[in-house]
Design a protein around this motif. Sequence first.
Motif, mmCIF file in Angstrom:
data_model
loop_
_atom_site.group_PDB
_atom_site.id
_atom_site.type_symbol
_atom_site.label_atom_id
_atom_site.label_comp_id
_atom_site.label_asym_id
_atom_site.label_seq_id
_atom_site.Cartn_x
_atom_site.Cartn_y
_atom_site.Cartn_z
ATOM 1 N N SER A 8 0.844 -1.199 0.064
ATOM 2 C CA SER A 8 0.046 -0.018 0.009
ATOM 3 C C SER A 8 1.025 1.181 -0.188
ATOM 4 N N PHE A 9 0.595 2.159 -0.832
ATOM 5 C CA PHE A 9 1.249 3.305 -0.887
ATOM 6 C C PHE A 9 0.391 4.553 -0.291
ATOM 7 N N GLU A 10 -0.746 4.346 0.087
ATOM 8 C CA GLU A 10 -1.649 5.389 0.810
ATOM 9 C C GLU A 10 -1.359 5.501 2.352
ATOM 10 N N ALA A 11 -1.645 6.591 2.778
ATOM 11 C CA ALA A 11 -1.914 6.703 4.330
ATOM 12 C C ALA A 11 -3.167 7.159 4.436
ATOM 13 N N GLY A 12 -3.810 6.712 5.596
ATOM 14 C CA GLY A 12 -5.246 7.112 6.223
ATOM 15 C C GLY A 12 -5.924 5.858 6.470
ATOM 16 N N ILE A 13 -7.409 5.957 6.681
ATOM 17 C CA ILE A 13 -8.212 5.082 7.060
ATOM 18 C C ILE A 13 -9.270 4.804 6.127
ATOM 19 N N ARG A 14 -9.603 3.407 6.144
ATOM 20 C CA ARG A 14 -10.910 3.164 5.105
ATOM 21 C C ARG A 14 -12.232 2.907 5.963
ATOM 22 N N VAL A 15 -13.219 3.556 5.534
ATOM 23 C CA VAL A 15 -14.566 3.479 6.396
ATOM 24 C C VAL A 15 -15.509 2.966 5.624
ATOM 25 N N GLN A 16 -16.233 2.274 6.072
ATOM 26 C CA GLN A 16 -17.783 1.800 5.642
ATOM 27 C C GLN A 16 -18.808 2.066 6.665
ATOM 28 N N ILE A 17 -20.049 2.319 6.158
ATOM 29 C CA ILE A 17 -21.117 2.781 6.825
ATOM 30 C C ILE A 17 -22.132 1.590 6.537
ATOM 31 N N VAL A 44 -19.276 13.464 6.687
ATOM 32 C CA VAL A 44 -20.519 12.345 5.960
ATOM 33 C C VAL A 44 -21.539 12.383 6.497
ATOM 34 N N SER A 45 -22.228 12.893 5.576
ATOM 35 C CA SER A 45 -23.901 13.167 5.689
ATOM 36 C C SER A 45 -24.477 12.041 5.057
ATOM 37 N N CYS A 46 -25.252 11.353 5.965
ATOM 38 C CA CYS A 46 -25.949 10.159 5.445
ATOM 39 C C CYS A 46 -27.493 10.267 5.522
ATOM 40 N N GLN A 47 -27.948 9.367 4.634
ATOM 41 C CA GLN A 47 -29.335 9.429 4.351
ATOM 42 C C GLN A 47 -29.979 8.143 4.290
ATOM 43 N N GLU A 48 -30.722 7.615 5.157
ATOM 44 C CA GLU A 48 -31.122 6.069 5.256
ATOM 45 C C GLU A 48 -32.139 5.878 3.900
ATOM 46 N N GLY A 51 -26.995 6.567 1.798
ATOM 47 C CA GLY A 51 -26.399 7.333 0.997
ATOM 48 C C GLY A 51 -25.528 8.260 1.499
ATOM 49 N N LYS A 52 -24.551 8.724 0.925
ATOM 50 C CA LYS A 52 -23.477 9.390 1.629
ATOM 51 C C LYS A 52 -23.065 10.742 0.777
ATOM 52 N N GLU A 53 -22.934 11.856 1.404
ATOM 53 C CA GLU A 53 -22.300 12.878 0.799
ATOM 54 C C GLU A 53 -21.153 13.487 1.681
ATOM 55 N N ILE A 54 -20.034 13.435 1.027
ATOM 56 C CA ILE A 54 -18.833 13.495 1.578
ATOM 57 C C ILE A 54 -18.112 14.971 1.359
ATOM 58 N N SER A 55 -17.669 15.688 2.573
ATOM 59 C CA SER A 55 -17.044 16.907 2.219
ATOM 60 C C SER A 55 -15.848 17.022 3.225
ATOM 61 N N MET A 56 -14.929 17.854 3.141
ATOM 62 C CA MET A 56 -13.780 17.941 4.024
ATOM 63 C C MET A 56 -13.102 19.217 3.925
ATOM 64 N N VAL A 57 -12.543 19.678 5.097
ATOM 65 C CA VAL A 57 -11.846 20.838 5.246
ATOM 66 C C VAL A 57 -10.423 20.480 6.023
ATOM 67 N N ARG A 58 -9.429 21.267 5.990
ATOM 68 C CA ARG A 58 -8.161 20.790 6.261
ATOM 69 C C ARG A 58 -8.108 21.398 7.747
ATOM 70 N N VAL A 90 -10.063 13.845 11.411
ATOM 71 C CA VAL A 90 -11.147 13.855 12.293
ATOM 72 C C VAL A 90 -12.515 13.164 11.423
ATOM 73 N N LEU A 91 -13.230 12.577 11.605
ATOM 74 C CA LEU A 91 -14.304 11.878 11.011
ATOM 75 C C LEU A 91 -15.790 12.131 11.627
ATOM 76 N N ASP A 92 -16.315 12.962 10.865
ATOM 77 C CA ASP A 92 -17.781 13.189 11.447
ATOM 78 C C ASP A 92 -18.773 12.457 10.676
ATOM 79 N N VAL A 93 -19.740 11.331 11.130
ATOM 80 C CA VAL A 93 -20.629 10.815 10.426
ATOM 81 C C VAL A 93 -21.927 11.269 11.191
ATOM 82 N N PHE A 94 -22.847 11.837 10.423
ATOM 83 C CA PHE A 94 -24.385 12.148 11.075
ATOM 84 C C PHE A 94 -25.459 12.015 10.102
#
Length: 533
Positions: free
Chosen positions: A246-255, A279-283, A375-382, A409-413
Amino acid sequence: MPIEIVCKIKFAEEDAKPKEKEAGDEQSLLGAAQGAAAPRDLATFASTSTLHGLGRACGRGPHGLRRTLWALALLTSLAAFLYQAAGLARGYLTRPHLVAMDPAAPAPAAGFPAVTLCNINRFRHSALSDADIFHLANLTGLPPKDRDGHRAAGLRYPEPDMVDILNRTGHQLADMLKSCNFSGHHCSASNFSVVYTRYGKCYTFNADPQSSLPSRAGGMGSGLEIMLDIQQEEYLPIWRETNETSFEAGIRVQIHSQEEPPYIHQLGFGVSPGFQTFVSCQEQRPWGNCRAESGLREPELQGYSAYSVSACRLRCEKEAVLQRCHCRMVHMPGNETICPPNIYIECADHTLDSLGGGSEGPCFCPTPCNLTRYGKEISMVRIPNRGSARYLARKYNRNETYIRENFLVLDVFFEALTSEAMEQRAAYGLSALLGDLGGQMGLFIGASILTLLEILDYIYEVSWDRLKRVWRRPKTPLRTSTGGISTLGLQELKEQSPCPSRGHVEGGGASGLLPNHHHPPGPRGGLFEDFAC
């Protein structure tokens, strides 16, 4: 001595030939007498059929250019209809569907999903022993720690235990988790459960379906918010490349839902250090090809409490590995022997190559009746900014560069406490198929269902007549005719005679003899009586 009387009658030539109409009437009478009508020929059927063009191509009349052109037009129209019908049938067999979204009313509380996270780095370099590196050489590509003298013949390492290696050398959540909050309440590593995936040792928040945590509001601050240190200093150095490098750095997430096992190597998404990811979720509750309504129950999968597509795919992977390697991988359920590290990567590669994908692959996993997707909508800030970098560095006793390269920081809601019911409806049903076939049939050949029944009835009539001809034995005729001469035997003449029976004559009734003929003396019933009659 019996006497046979032979009558020879010579007819005129024009009288010997019956007219066509009389012969037809005679055949009809004979057919009626036999109790079965002769089948219609093709010309007669074509003249009375409702199939357009058949009467002009196969009806009665001379065979000329006009009839040939009609036959070509009929065959061309029939071929065009069959081509269109085949295309319609292929479109129907693909089972196309439409998806209808039905938003539900807001609920006072909704069950929060399970959140599984894995560090992309599978093994911590500092936790690997010399035996671990030797056994994991094919998986990690690392050479032995003492590069001078390791030979397989001189080693006495114990047999490796893959579960033990993953537990010892995987990233520990207690070291990675720096802060945790759920709906404004503090949480810790004890709220996570250990789960094994293709990324090794992973952790799932809110994994128990019996005690699922509720979310009472939507928006930021009402879900799960965690800060992680991915520990890049523990990432394995790349000595040589393997399929698992693996050449990446970070985490892998599944909802996912609590009833569904994580399938994170295909359904997960990445979260990078140095960013706060929202991560904005919609059931969503899609309705698929539900088999429970048709009387079929969901299949039971060994090792899983409920059926799901992910569980089905893991079962297929396990069967492929068992067939090839006679063992199972750590993240697969069951009691079979776990594959040793030296063939672990080989079995993993064979699993991906042998399964295929989709409904046409060797592993077909239909959509279950009850399925929950998010369903997921993902956005991020530094992060961090300049002011917080110094604070976090003092708080965790790290420098600012380490904070920027390792912290995330991971924010799931939930976006809102509403769910969307996705209903799959057939886009091309049986009624539409029959309507299109009827339209094509009427356009090209002018036929209908009744026309098809006419053709089937004619085929049955001809086939049944031929079968009866095969089964029927020819009978010897009592009357033979050669040319214009007919020969009658005495017995036949006697049977066809209009004379009354012998008993009637003896009874004293009116005699059928000629008026001037009298019985000669002697016994009654002689030749004279037969001849006179």
